[in-house]
Design a protein around this motif. Structure first.
Motif, mmCIF file in Angstrom:
data_model
loop_
_atom_site.group_PDB
_atom_site.id
_atom_site.type_symbol
_atom_site.label_atom_id
_atom_site.label_comp_id
_atom_site.label_asym_id
_atom_site.label_seq_id
_atom_site.Cartn_x
_atom_site.Cartn_y
_atom_site.Cartn_z
ATOM 1 N N HIS A 186 0.809 -1.210 0.000
ATOM 2 C CA HIS A 186 0.000 0.000 0.000
ATOM 3 C C HIS A 186 0.848 1.269 0.000
ATOM 4 O O HIS A 186 0.975 1.938 -1.003
ATOM 5 N N ILE A 187 1.463 1.580 1.124
ATOM 6 C CA ILE A 187 2.212 2.825 1.252
ATOM 7 C C ILE A 187 3.715 2.519 1.266
ATOM 8 O O ILE A 187 4.207 1.861 2.183
ATOM 9 N N PRO A 188 4.465 2.961 0.247
ATOM 10 C CA PRO A 188 5.925 2.737 0.259
ATOM 11 C C PRO A 188 6.549 3.359 1.506
ATOM 12 O O PRO A 188 6.302 4.530 1.818
ATOM 13 N N TYR A 189 7.335 2.567 2.213
ATOM 14 C CA TYR A 189 7.963 3.063 3.437
ATOM 15 C C TYR A 189 9.419 3.437 3.191
ATOM 16 O O TYR A 189 10.188 2.653 2.629
ATOM 17 N N THR A 190 9.778 4.641 3.609
ATOM 18 C CA THR A 190 11.160 5.112 3.545
ATOM 19 C C THR A 190 11.561 5.602 4.928
ATOM 20 O O THR A 190 10.822 6.383 5.537
ATOM 21 N N PRO A 191 12.701 5.171 5.475
ATOM 22 C CA PRO A 191 13.121 5.579 6.814
ATOM 23 C C PRO A 191 13.172 7.099 6.958
ATOM 24 O O PRO A 191 13.502 7.811 5.989
ATOM 25 N N PRO A 192 12.849 7.622 8.133
ATOM 26 C CA PRO A 192 12.808 9.078 8.356
ATOM 27 C C PRO A 192 14.087 9.822 7.975
ATOM 28 O O PRO A 192 14.031 10.982 7.565
ATOM 29 N N CYS A 193 15.247 9.162 8.072
ATOM 30 C CA CYS A 193 16.505 9.851 7.797
ATOM 31 C C CYS A 193 16.642 10.276 6.332
ATOM 32 O O CYS A 193 17.539 11.053 5.995
ATOM 33 N N HIS A 194 15.730 9.807 5.464
ATOM 34 C CA HIS A 194 15.839 10.200 4.046
ATOM 35 C C HIS A 194 15.650 11.700 3.869
ATOM 36 O O HIS A 194 16.116 12.283 2.899
ATOM 37 N N THR A 195 14.976 12.357 4.838
ATOM 38 C CA THR A 195 14.737 13.805 4.736
ATOM 39 C C THR A 195 16.003 14.603 5.010
ATOM 40 O O THR A 195 16.065 15.802 4.708
ATOM 41 N N HIS A 197 12.073 5.206 -3.882
ATOM 42 C CA HIS A 197 11.668 3.922 -3.312
ATOM 43 C C HIS A 197 11.653 2.889 -4.430
ATOM 44 O O HIS A 197 11.458 3.229 -5.601
ATOM 45 N N SER A 198 11.847 1.629 -4.081
ATOM 46 C CA SER A 198 11.848 0.571 -5.098
ATOM 47 C C SER A 198 10.529 0.522 -5.867
ATOM 48 O O SER A 198 10.481 0.029 -7.004
ATOM 49 N N ASN A 199 9.473 1.047 -5.281
ATOM 50 C CA ASN A 199 8.171 1.108 -5.949
ATOM 51 C C ASN A 199 8.237 1.936 -7.236
ATOM 52 O O ASN A 199 7.460 1.718 -8.165
ATOM 53 N N TYR A 200 9.189 2.874 -7.292
ATOM 54 C CA TYR A 200 9.307 3.774 -8.447
ATOM 55 C C TYR A 200 10.548 3.480 -9.293
ATOM 56 O O TYR A 200 10.791 4.157 -10.286
ATOM 57 N N TYR A 201 11.306 2.481 -8.878
ATOM 58 C CA TYR A 201 12.501 2.107 -9.643
ATOM 59 C C TYR A 201 12.095 1.314 -10.885
ATOM 60 O O TYR A 201 11.285 0.391 -10.820
ATOM 61 N N LYS A 202 12.642 1.689 -12.040
ATOM 62 C CA LYS A 202 12.372 0.981 -13.292
ATOM 63 C C LYS A 202 13.628 0.274 -13.812
ATOM 64 O O LYS A 202 13.580 -0.874 -14.202
ATOM 65 N N SER A 203 14.737 1.007 -13.834
ATOM 66 C CA SER A 203 15.994 0.423 -14.309
ATOM 67 C C SER A 203 17.143 1.309 -13.859
ATOM 68 O O SER A 203 16.946 2.450 -13.403
ATOM 69 N N ALA A 204 18.365 0.820 -14.030
ATOM 70 C CA ALA A 204 19.557 1.582 -13.653
ATOM 71 C C ALA A 204 19.725 2.839 -14.498
ATOM 72 O O ALA A 204 20.494 3.743 -14.131
ATOM 73 N N ASP A 205 19.022 2.921 -15.620
ATOM 74 C CA ASP A 205 19.108 4.103 -16.483
ATOM 75 C C ASP A 205 18.558 5.353 -15.788
ATOM 76 O O ASP A 205 18.849 6.478 -16.215
ATOM 77 N N ILE A 229 18.408 3.931 -3.504
ATOM 78 C CA ILE A 229 17.175 3.184 -3.778
ATOM 79 C C ILE A 229 16.756 2.518 -2.475
ATOM 80 O O ILE A 229 17.473 1.688 -1.924
ATOM 81 N N TRP A 230 15.597 2.910 -1.990
ATOM 82 C CA TRP A 230 15.076 2.405 -0.729
ATOM 83 C C TRP A 230 14.169 1.199 -1.011
ATOM 84 O O TRP A 230 13.001 1.365 -1.353
ATOM 85 N N ALA A 231 14.703 -0.008 -0.900
ATOM 86 C CA ALA A 231 13.892 -1.228 -1.050
ATOM 87 C C ALA A 231 13.452 -1.673 0.339
ATOM 88 O O ALA A 231 13.751 -2.776 0.802
ATOM 89 N N THR A 232 12.760 -0.762 1.003
ATOM 90 C CA THR A 232 12.464 -0.899 2.424
ATOM 91 C C THR A 232 11.006 -1.253 2.710
ATOM 92 O O THR A 232 10.523 -1.058 3.821
ATOM 93 N N GLY A 233 10.331 -1.784 1.709
ATOM 94 C CA GLY A 233 9.007 -2.341 1.945
ATOM 95 C C GLY A 233 7.876 -1.337 1.959
ATOM 96 O O GLY A 233 8.025 -0.176 1.548
#
Length: 347
Positions: free
Chosen positions: A129-138, A148-156, A278-282
């Motif tokens: 549902h909601i991509p989670y990114t640790p608070p320190c990203h700010t 977030h990995s939810n928006y990752y498409k490729s290394a390009d 890239i935050w693959a943090t669930g």
């Protein structure tokens, strides 16, 4: 008034729709996306299923691909489209549900353009549902590209410079594998380096053949062994974890603790050269839009095999709703069959 509204048009919702068609119920499947299969199409370009074709069938229609083939995200989406067409499933796309409310006469399902009324509701929105990114990203420098990995498409998508992948699950390791193939880029990895890695084939048989043989995907979450599996760290499937971590340009840095501008602080060191993260943090579940729903300690709906505390409100496709396979493409069929029996007055 409809007999049922199914919220979510991926594998869980379509499996339930199949049974509702057999039961000759008046229903509609609602999805917030503009295209059938969008929940898969929106993920990264190289994504493939961990499970071969023969373990990906929804009820009533086999996945049209060779045995032993690992389908791409596009093939999954096309399968869904064929499924809807085959069974003439009524779909309503571009409809994001904002609230579900139980009344004396049934359910009011609200979206931005109006309201739908139904006697029963099946929530099939899945676990993501909601991509989670640790608070320190700010605290990270605005010159660092973050996604977030939810928006990752490729290394390009990445800019020049070092990269950091955070998250030691299947997604994290798959993305780490892809990003680190460019040997000129240093890639830092923040995640569990002790996680087990299982190959997709063992002694000439697929991993899922062995899982089926020993019943790994069928143990109830209420059983002793089911509880043991559920509480343990899940292995990474089909990705050579040790091989990836052994690459010269991959540096494991332990847990991400904090950040300050260009500096990202880890358990083992501080790094100032990272230009991409890239935050693959669930994900975090979100069921707050359902009035009167009881949630468990993990913010998932309290239910027994999909039957909630609200009469007429059902769930399908949740992680470990009944077994480890409950949220998988091939495993959701059993839960849909069970719910269909409950809806028909059976047990």
């Amino acid at each position: 008034m409809l007999d049922y509204v199914v919220i979510g048009g991926a594998q869980a919702g379509l499996s339930m729709a199949y049974h509702l068609q057999l039961m000759k119920k008046k229903f509609v499947v609602i999805d917030g996306e503009g295209e059938i299969g969008a929940s898969w199409l929106n993920r990264w370009d190289s994504l493939k299923l961990f499970t071969p074709t023969e373990y990906n069938h929804l009820p009533g229609l086999k996945f049209d691909a060779p045995k032993g083939h690992y389908p791409t995200k596009v093939e999954v989406a096309n399968y869904f489209k064929s499924y809807v067409e085959e069974f003439n499933i009524p779909m309503q796309l571009n409809t994001l549900i904002t609230s579900v409310r139980k009344t004396e006469k049934g359910f009011h399902i609200t979206h931005k353009n109006g309201e739908i009324k139904a006697k029963n509701v099946v929530v099939a929105t899945g676990p993501f549902h909601i991509p989670y990114t640790p608070p320190c990203h700010t605290k990270v420098s605005e010159n660092t590209l973050q996604m977030h990995s939810n928006y990752y498409k490729s290394a390009d998508q990445l800019q020049e410079g070092d990269a950091l992948v955070v998250g030691g699950g299947d997604s994290g390791y798959q993305i780490l594998n892809e990003v680190s193939k460019n040997e000129s880029r240093t890639v830092y990895f923040s995640g569990d380096t002790t996680v087990r890695s299982l190959p997709q084939h063992i002694l000439g048989k697929t991993l899922w053949w062995w899982f089926t043989l020993v019943g790994f995907l069928s143990y109830s979450k209420y059983s002793w062994i089911g509880k043991k599996i559920n509480s343990s760290t899940q292995p990474v499937i089909g990705t050579d974890v040790k091989g990836i971590l052994a690459r010269k340009n991959v540096i494991a840095v332990g847990r991400t603790k904090d950040a300050l501008n260009d500096n990202v602080i880890f358990e083992n060191k501080k790094v100032s050269s990272i230009k991409n993260i890239i935050w693959a943090t669930g994900y975090r579940p979100n069921f707050k839009w359902i009035e009167g729903l009881e949630l468990d300690a993990n913010s998932y709906p309290k239910n027994h095999r999909g039957v909630s505390n609200i009469k007429g409100l059902y769930f399908i496709g949740l992680p470990w709703m009944y077994t480890r396979g409950s949220a998988t493409l091939g495993g959701v069929s059993k839960d849909a069959s069970y719910l269909a029996k409950v809806m028909s007055g059976g047990k």
